[in-house]
Scaffold this motif. Structure first.
Motif, PDB file in Angstrom:
ATOM      1  N   GLU A  68     -28.878 -26.771  -8.689  1.00  0.00           N
ATOM      2  CA  GLU A  68     -29.805 -25.833  -8.787  1.00  0.00           C
ATOM      3  C   GLU A  68     -30.310 -25.004  -7.539  1.00  0.00           C
ATOM      4  N   LYS A  69     -30.703 -25.816  -6.644  1.00  0.00           N
ATOM      5  CA  LYS A  69     -31.243 -25.281  -5.233  1.00  0.00           C
ATOM      6  C   LYS A  69     -30.132 -24.437  -4.501  1.00  0.00           C
ATOM      7  N   ILE A  70     -28.921 -24.634  -4.528  1.00  0.00           N
ATOM      8  CA  ILE A  70     -27.753 -23.875  -4.107  1.00  0.00           C
ATOM      9  C   ILE A  70     -27.651 -22.761  -4.803  1.00  0.00           C
ATOM     10  N   ILE A  71     -27.667 -22.593  -6.055  1.00  0.00           N
ATOM     11  CA  ILE A  71     -27.535 -21.323  -6.810  1.00  0.00           C
ATOM     12  C   ILE A  71     -28.769 -20.469  -6.619  1.00  0.00           C
ATOM     13  N   LYS A  72     -30.077 -20.911  -6.378  1.00  0.00           N
ATOM     14  CA  LYS A  72     -31.187 -19.973  -6.221  1.00  0.00           C
ATOM     15  C   LYS A  72     -31.110 -19.681  -4.962  1.00  0.00           C
ATOM     16  N   GLN A  73     -30.639 -20.284  -3.840  1.00  0.00           N
ATOM     17  CA  GLN A  73     -30.448 -19.670  -2.529  1.00  0.00           C
ATOM     18  C   GLN A  73     -29.500 -18.782  -2.480  1.00  0.00           C
TER      19      GLN A  73
ATOM     20  N   THR B 270     -25.043 -40.733  -8.756  1.00  0.00           N
ATOM     21  CA  THR B 270     -26.490 -40.587  -8.460  1.00  0.00           C
ATOM     22  C   THR B 270     -27.443 -40.710  -9.891  1.00  0.00           C
ATOM     23  N   ARG B 271     -28.479 -41.433  -9.401  1.00  0.00           N
ATOM     24  CA  ARG B 271     -29.343 -41.534 -10.816  1.00  0.00           C
ATOM     25  C   ARG B 271     -30.462 -40.343 -10.951  1.00  0.00           C
ATOM     26  N   PHE B 272     -30.485 -39.898 -12.242  1.00  0.00           N
ATOM     27  CA  PHE B 272     -31.072 -38.892 -12.638  1.00  0.00           C
ATOM     28  C   PHE B 272     -32.078 -39.143 -13.375  1.00  0.00           C
ATOM     29  N   PHE B 273     -33.357 -38.405 -13.610  1.00  0.00           N
ATOM     30  CA  PHE B 273     -34.245 -38.598 -14.705  1.00  0.00           C
ATOM     31  C   PHE B 273     -34.660 -37.131 -15.189  1.00  0.00           C
ATOM     32  N   LEU B 274     -34.189 -36.792 -16.095  1.00  0.00           N
ATOM     33  CA  LEU B 274     -34.588 -35.219 -16.616  1.00  0.00           C
ATOM     34  C   LEU B 274     -35.204 -35.334 -17.604  1.00  0.00           C
ATOM     35  N   THR B 275     -36.597 -34.470 -17.597  1.00  0.00           N
ATOM     36  CA  THR B 275     -37.643 -34.303 -18.474  1.00  0.00           C
ATOM     37  C   THR B 275     -37.689 -32.859 -18.898  1.00  0.00           C
ATOM     38  N   PRO B 276     -38.217 -32.605 -20.078  1.00  0.00           N
ATOM     39  CA  PRO B 276     -38.464 -31.406 -20.461  1.00  0.00           C
ATOM     40  C   PRO B 276     -38.885 -30.202 -19.589  1.00  0.00           C
ATOM     41  N   GLU B 277     -40.059 -30.709 -18.651  1.00  0.00           N
ATOM     42  CA  GLU B 277     -40.501 -29.906 -17.512  1.00  0.00           C
ATOM     43  C   GLU B 277     -39.424 -29.719 -16.427  1.00  0.00           C
ATOM     44  N   ASN B 278     -38.838 -30.538 -15.802  1.00  0.00           N
ATOM     45  CA  ASN B 278     -37.883 -30.427 -14.813  1.00  0.00           C
ATOM     46  C   ASN B 278     -36.628 -29.656 -15.251  1.00  0.00           C
ATOM     47  N   MET B 279     -36.406 -29.870 -16.630  1.00  0.00           N
ATOM     48  CA  MET B 279     -34.985 -29.015 -17.030  1.00  0.00           C
ATOM     49  C   MET B 279     -35.423 -27.566 -17.231  1.00  0.00           C
ATOM     50  N   MET B 280     -36.717 -27.220 -17.386  1.00  0.00           N
ATOM     51  CA  MET B 280     -37.252 -25.854 -17.537  1.00  0.00           C
ATOM     52  C   MET B 280     -37.276 -25.333 -15.954  1.00  0.00           C
ATOM     53  N   GLN B 281     -37.519 -26.119 -15.040  1.00  0.00           N
ATOM     54  CA  GLN B 281     -37.613 -25.719 -13.611  1.00  0.00           C
ATOM     55  C   GLN B 281     -36.248 -25.361 -13.181  1.00  0.00           C
ATOM     56  N   ILE B 282     -35.294 -26.231 -13.379  1.00  0.00           N
ATOM     57  CA  ILE B 282     -33.792 -26.059 -13.184  1.00  0.00           C
ATOM     58  C   ILE B 282     -33.428 -24.961 -13.772  1.00  0.00           C
ATOM     59  N   GLN B 283     -33.645 -24.191 -15.048  1.00  0.00           N
ATOM     60  CA  GLN B 283     -33.319 -23.383 -15.777  1.00  0.00           C
ATOM     61  C   GLN B 283     -33.801 -21.936 -14.842  1.00  0.00           C
ATOM     62  N   LYS B 284     -35.291 -22.272 -14.414  1.00  0.00           N
ATOM     63  CA  LYS B 284     -35.782 -21.127 -13.636  1.00  0.00           C
ATOM     64  C   LYS B 284     -35.060 -21.097 -12.678  1.00  0.00           C
ATOM     65  N   ASP B 285     -34.617 -22.099 -11.857  1.00  0.00           N
ATOM     66  CA  ASP B 285     -33.913 -21.851 -10.545  1.00  0.00           C
ATOM     67  C   ASP B 285     -32.802 -21.310 -10.595  1.00  0.00           C
ATOM     68  N   ILE B 286     -31.978 -21.688 -11.793  1.00  0.00           N
ATOM     69  CA  ILE B 286     -30.544 -20.905 -12.109  1.00  0.00           C
ATOM     70  C   ILE B 286     -30.638 -19.449 -12.354  1.00  0.00           C
ATOM     71  N   GLY B 287     -31.945 -19.114 -12.876  1.00  0.00           N
ATOM     72  CA  GLY B 287     -31.846 -17.602 -13.280  1.00  0.00           C
ATOM     73  C   GLY B 287     -31.197 -17.099 -14.335  1.00  0.00           C
TER      74      GLY B 287
END
Length: 367
Positions: A69-74, A120-137
């Motif tokens: 999501e960081k690359i998409i936001k950038q 890669t190990r991931f831990f997704l929570t409701p909060e960081n999934m919301m942030q991911i979608q916010k960054d994706i736009g």
């Protein structure tokens, strides 16, 4: 106003409406092609525009794995990143977690899993999934939810409903970007009591739209229609209703009849890539030998680029020769077919004739 209902069919719950947000005006019922990883497979954004597609679905889970999501936001957000100026909805990944069954650890806090791409190990929570979608736009976003398989014991489905509603509230508390529209997702497998419980809890939270998830996972059309019959009654009339991951034309028609407004599915493009075209007279499997010398178009009633320029014989040749163009041309036709179907559905609702249209359409389908 985000959603308004403009007409309701007199014989069914089918309704014609409009989604309005930012610079988008999208008539409903609407079909949304699936662009999981920021692309509708084999098709360019320009080709999608030519099918009258106004909104597509991307998947936040897949996009956070690659490219991130960081690359998409950038890059200015998902619209600019993929060159699409239509609307975009993102799924949060609940279904993908379900599909990775056995490779994930689900708790009330979130989901731990290993990336199928690089480990890669991931831990997704409701909060960081919301942030991911916010960054994706994306324009419309989904809360993190838990989808269970079918068949499923009621106790297991009940745990998932409780978790889904708790996660929905956590997502709502994280919803700070008011330019994004957040839906709730109704889960509950095929258990009426659980579906109603979930729907009521989500409606109390006052989401801007409501999705029905956890269907088309093996329960069959009869059970799916039963779930829709009683679930829709507990959803507000002034909000859009979205049936996730459905489907074939008959499933769309049955769901529209029950008051559903929005659909997404890989069916048209996946079938297109595998040599199967949807037509006004039923499905055409282009590799069948009967089309070897067939100079007619895929569908005499279709005016898409594929049907206006290429014969069944040529399309069969492309598939036999393993030419990528064949995948593109059938996928393009299938998306056009689905969008034309939605246009005809909307017109039939406006004219108060949806039931007759549905029956006539299905009577022409040879398969």
């Amino acid at each position: 106003m985000f959603f308004r209902c403009l007409a309701v069919d007199k014989q069914t719950k089918a309704r014609y409406g409009e989604l309005r947000f930012l610079n988008h005006r999208i008539p409903t019922p609407v079909f949304m092609p699936v662009g999981t990883q920021g692309t509708v497979k084999t098709l360019t954004p320009q080709q999608l525009k030519e099918t009258d597609t106004k909104i597509i679905l991307c998947n936040a889970y897949h996009l956070c794995l690659r490219p991130g999501e960081k690359i998409i936001k950038q890059s200015g957000g998902i619209h600019k990143f993929m060159g699409w100026d239509g609307a975009i909805i993102t799924d949060s990944g609940g279904y993908q977690v379900f599909s990775l069954s056995g490779l994930t650890k689900i708790s009330d806090n979130g989901v731990e899993f290993q990336s199928p791409i690089d480990g890669t190990r991931f831990f997704l929570t409701p909060e960081n999934m919301m942030q991911i979608q916010k960054d994706i736009g994306a324009d419309i976003i989904m809360p993190f939810d838990e989808c269970v398989p079918y068949p499923c014991e009621k106790d297991r489905a009940s745990v998932a409903v409780k978790r889904t509603t708790e996660w929905a509230e956590r997502c709502l508390n994280m919803h700070t970007n008011r330019q994004q529209i957040l839906f709730g997702i109704v889960q509950g497998s095929v258990f009426k009591e659980l579906r109603i419980e979930c729907a009521r809890s989500l409606v109390e939270m006052n989401f801007e739209g409501y999705s029905i998830g956890g269907l088309s996972v093996g329960e069959g059309s009869v059970l799916m229609n039963e779930v829709l019959d009683y679930t829709v009654d507990y959803l507000p009339e002034d909000r859009p209703r979205y049936l996730m991951g459905v489907g074939f034309p008959v499933d769309i028609l049955n769901a529209v009849e029950r008051g559903i407004d929005m659909f997404d599915c890989v069916v048209p493009t996946r079938n297109g890539r595998n040599g199967c075209a949807f037509t006004s007279m039923g499905r055409v499997k282009i590799l069948n030998s009967q089309y070897k010398e067939d100079s007619s178009p895929l569908d005499q009633m279709c005016n898409c680029y594929t049907c206006c320029n290429f014969s069944r014989a040529y399309l069969r040749h492309l598939f036999l020769a393993h030419e990528i163009l064949g995948l593109t041309l059938l996928s393009l036709h299938n998306i056009c077919f689905f969008q034309n179907l939605m246009q005809q559905i909307r017109e039939s609702i406006k004219n108060g004739d949806f039931k007759n249209f549905k029956n006539e359409f299905l009577s022409r389908q040879s398969d």
